[in-house]
Design a protein around this motif. Structure first.
Motif, mmCIF file in Angstrom:
data_model
loop_
_atom_site.group_PDB
_atom_site.id
_atom_site.type_symbol
_atom_site.label_atom_id
_atom_site.label_comp_id
_atom_site.label_asym_id
_atom_site.label_seq_id
_atom_site.Cartn_x
_atom_site.Cartn_y
_atom_site.Cartn_z
ATOM 1 N N ARG A 235 5.979 11.259 0.877
ATOM 2 C CA ARG A 235 7.670 10.923 0.802
ATOM 3 C C ARG A 235 7.686 9.626 0.532
ATOM 4 N NH1 ARG A 235 6.983 15.905 3.787
ATOM 5 N NH2 ARG A 235 6.524 17.443 2.292
ATOM 6 N N PHE A 236 8.815 9.626 -0.551
ATOM 7 C CA PHE A 236 9.588 8.697 -0.954
ATOM 8 C C PHE A 236 11.228 8.428 -0.095
ATOM 9 C CE2 PHE A 236 8.757 5.817 -5.191
ATOM 10 C CZ PHE A 236 7.476 6.331 -4.455
ATOM 11 N N THR A 237 10.921 7.148 0.488
ATOM 12 C CA THR A 237 12.741 7.344 1.673
ATOM 13 C C THR A 237 13.604 7.372 0.604
ATOM 14 O OG1 THR A 237 12.473 4.952 1.294
ATOM 15 C CG2 THR A 237 11.988 6.619 2.785
ATOM 16 N N ALA A 238 14.854 7.380 0.824
ATOM 17 C CA ALA A 238 16.204 7.209 0.114
ATOM 18 C C ALA A 238 16.342 6.230 -0.039
ATOM 19 C CB ALA A 238 17.119 7.568 1.121
ATOM 20 N N GLU A 239 15.933 4.984 0.606
ATOM 21 C CA GLU A 239 15.881 4.040 0.419
ATOM 22 C C GLU A 239 14.843 3.263 -0.505
ATOM 23 O OE1 GLU A 239 15.400 -1.198 2.153
ATOM 24 O OE2 GLU A 239 15.053 0.872 3.385
ATOM 25 N N GLU A 240 13.282 3.742 -1.151
ATOM 26 C CA GLU A 240 12.789 3.677 -2.137
ATOM 27 C C GLU A 240 13.199 3.913 -3.290
ATOM 28 O OE1 GLU A 240 8.880 3.610 0.788
ATOM 29 O OE2 GLU A 240 9.267 5.415 0.322
ATOM 30 N N MET A 241 13.739 5.493 -2.886
ATOM 31 C CA MET A 241 14.567 5.843 -4.530
ATOM 32 C C MET A 241 15.687 4.855 -4.858
ATOM 33 S SD MET A 241 12.535 8.179 -5.180
ATOM 34 C CE MET A 241 12.898 8.478 -6.243
ATOM 35 N N THR A 242 16.720 4.858 -3.488
ATOM 36 C CA THR A 242 17.555 3.535 -3.895
ATOM 37 C C THR A 242 16.927 2.712 -5.146
ATOM 38 O OG1 THR A 242 18.585 3.954 -2.458
ATOM 39 C CG2 THR A 242 18.961 2.261 -3.496
ATOM 40 N N ASN A 243 16.014 1.804 -4.556
ATOM 41 C CA ASN A 243 15.385 0.618 -5.019
ATOM 42 C C ASN A 243 14.311 1.142 -6.266
ATOM 43 O OD1 ASN A 243 15.633 -0.678 -3.033
ATOM 44 N ND2 ASN A 243 14.169 -0.350 -1.768
ATOM 45 N N LEU A 244 13.933 2.352 -6.610
ATOM 46 C CA LEU A 244 13.016 2.844 -7.658
ATOM 47 C C LEU A 244 14.480 2.935 -8.907
ATOM 48 C CD1 LEU A 244 11.338 3.665 -9.394
ATOM 49 C CD2 LEU A 244 12.128 5.903 -8.441
ATOM 50 N N TRP A 245 15.327 3.755 -8.927
ATOM 51 C CA TRP A 245 16.449 3.617 -9.945
ATOM 52 C C TRP A 245 17.675 2.392 -9.851
ATOM 53 C CZ3 TRP A 245 14.347 7.175 -11.455
ATOM 54 C CH2 TRP A 245 13.682 8.337 -10.644
ATOM 55 N N ALA A 246 17.607 1.673 -8.628
ATOM 56 C CA ALA A 246 17.894 0.311 -9.350
ATOM 57 C C ALA A 246 16.452 -0.664 -10.499
ATOM 58 C CB ALA A 246 17.628 -0.271 -7.848
ATOM 59 N N ALA A 247 15.059 -0.109 -9.373
ATOM 60 C CA ALA A 247 14.474 -0.824 -11.159
ATOM 61 C C ALA A 247 14.432 0.087 -12.383
ATOM 62 C CB ALA A 247 13.592 -0.948 -10.176
ATOM 63 N N PHE A 248 15.024 0.603 -11.997
ATOM 64 C CA PHE A 248 14.317 1.606 -13.440
ATOM 65 C C PHE A 248 15.760 2.867 -12.856
ATOM 66 C CE2 PHE A 248 10.441 0.496 -11.490
ATOM 67 C CZ PHE A 248 9.555 -0.601 -13.067
ATOM 68 N N PRO A 249 16.625 2.294 -13.950
ATOM 69 C CA PRO A 249 17.623 3.104 -14.080
ATOM 70 C C PRO A 249 17.964 4.299 -15.078
ATOM 71 C CG PRO A 249 18.532 1.030 -14.577
ATOM 72 C CD PRO A 249 17.261 0.367 -14.101
ATOM 73 N N PRO A 250 17.976 5.235 -14.678
ATOM 74 C CA PRO A 250 17.958 6.387 -15.967
ATOM 75 C C PRO A 250 18.813 6.252 -16.738
ATOM 76 C CG PRO A 250 18.561 7.244 -13.921
ATOM 77 C CD PRO A 250 18.474 6.108 -13.939
ATOM 78 N N ASP A 251 18.426 6.746 -18.523
ATOM 79 C CA ASP A 251 19.826 6.757 -19.334
ATOM 80 C C ASP A 251 21.204 7.084 -19.336
ATOM 81 O OD1 ASP A 251 18.909 9.403 -20.051
ATOM 82 O OD2 ASP A 251 18.079 8.333 -21.929
ATOM 83 N N VAL A 252 22.365 7.625 -19.558
ATOM 84 C CA VAL A 252 23.202 8.329 -20.027
ATOM 85 C C VAL A 252 23.314 9.511 -19.091
ATOM 86 C CG1 VAL A 252 24.974 6.605 -20.854
ATOM 87 C CG2 VAL A 252 23.993 8.110 -22.335
ATOM 88 N N ALA A 253 21.963 10.033 -20.549
ATOM 89 C CA ALA A 253 21.279 11.657 -20.565
ATOM 90 C C ALA A 253 20.936 12.123 -18.696
ATOM 91 C CB ALA A 253 20.967 12.461 -21.667
ATOM 92 N N GLY A 254 20.301 10.640 -18.127
ATOM 93 C CA GLY A 254 19.724 11.374 -17.031
ATOM 94 C C GLY A 254 17.952 11.074 -17.398
ATOM 95 N N ASN A 255 17.149 10.546 -18.353
ATOM 96 C CA ASN A 255 16.462 10.727 -18.386
ATOM 97 C C ASN A 255 15.573 9.092 -17.601
ATOM 98 O OD1 ASN A 255 15.779 12.908 -19.963
ATOM 99 N ND2 ASN A 255 16.859 12.253 -21.274
ATOM 100 N N VAL A 256 13.791 9.092 -16.905
ATOM 101 C CA VAL A 256 13.700 8.460 -17.324
ATOM 102 C C VAL A 256 13.172 7.321 -17.641
ATOM 103 C CG1 VAL A 256 12.761 6.783 -15.019
ATOM 104 C CG2 VAL A 256 13.999 8.578 -14.180
ATOM 105 N N ASP A 257 12.384 6.196 -18.506
ATOM 106 C CA ASP A 257 11.362 6.060 -19.328
ATOM 107 C C ASP A 257 9.684 5.439 -18.091
ATOM 108 O OD1 ASP A 257 9.424 4.358 -21.013
ATOM 109 O OD2 ASP A 257 11.212 2.891 -21.448
#
Length: 196
Positions: A158-180
């Motif tokens: 399981r990812f921690t909250a910090e790891e999730m924050t880092n993931l979204w900082a590195a791979f931000p979702p588009d305006v519709a909330g989709n991740v490439d």
């Protein structure tokens, strides 16, 4: 006549050349034998771990980090390159720890070996993409952020909250909330974003 793959693998592992008549020879050239006896034969194997384009990218990165252009990455080189990226107050202990990750002076071969060791065990890009495709039945190339976050925080390692924050900082979702996810897979296997 089809050559058994085990035979081909065996001869390739012996660094076997093809003789003048086109037959595989089990004898390694004298230079290769000498290198193996001296223990230097393994260093060139690191180049076979990467595609030529990746090696070129790592060479460019090495050249950028090697600020004084002496062919060795030192603490001073790391301090200088971090300063150019805005990190001005890096502690000497942190720099020493970075340099000590290598077994000796960090020349390009050692630099490449370090990346190879970090990537060792990572699945090939197509395998990782196939795993994500299971979560993308429509084949859009993206996954909803909420769905991926739920999976990563509730399943297996399981990812921690910090790891999730880092993931979204590195791979931000588009305006519709989709991740490439194809970009994520590329970065996992190549170490940087695809150039569009």
């Amino acid at each position: 006549m089809k050559v058994d793959e085990k035979v081909v693998t065996y001869f390739e592992s012996c660094n076997s050349p093809v003789d003048k008549e086109g037959y595989l020879s089990k004898k390694a050239p004298k230079k290769a034998k000498r290198r193996q006896q001296q223990g230097e034969g393994g260093s060139s194997n690191v180049f076979s771990m990467f595609e030529q384009s990746q090696i070129q990218e790592y060479k460019e990165a090495f050249t950028i980090i090697d600020q004084n252009r002496d062919g060795i990455i030192s603490k001073d080189d790391l301090r200088d390159v971090l300063a150019t990226m805005g990190q001005l107050n890096v502690k000497n202990e942190e720099l020493e720890a970075m340099v000590k990750e290598a077994s000796g002076p960090i020349n390009f071969t050692v630099f490449l070996t370090m990346f190879g060791e970090k990537l060792k065990g990572a699945d090939p890009e197509d395998v990782i993409v196939s795993a994500f495709k299971v979560l993308d039945p429509e084949g859009t190339g993206s996954i909803k952020k909420e769905f991926l976050e739920e999976l990563l925080t509730t399943q297996c390692d399981r990812f921690t909250a910090e790891e999730m924050t880092n993931l979204w900082a590195a791979f931000p979702p588009d305006v519709a909330g989709n991740v490439d996810y194809k970009n994520i897979c590329y970065v996992i296997t190549h170490g940087e974003d695809k150039e569009e």
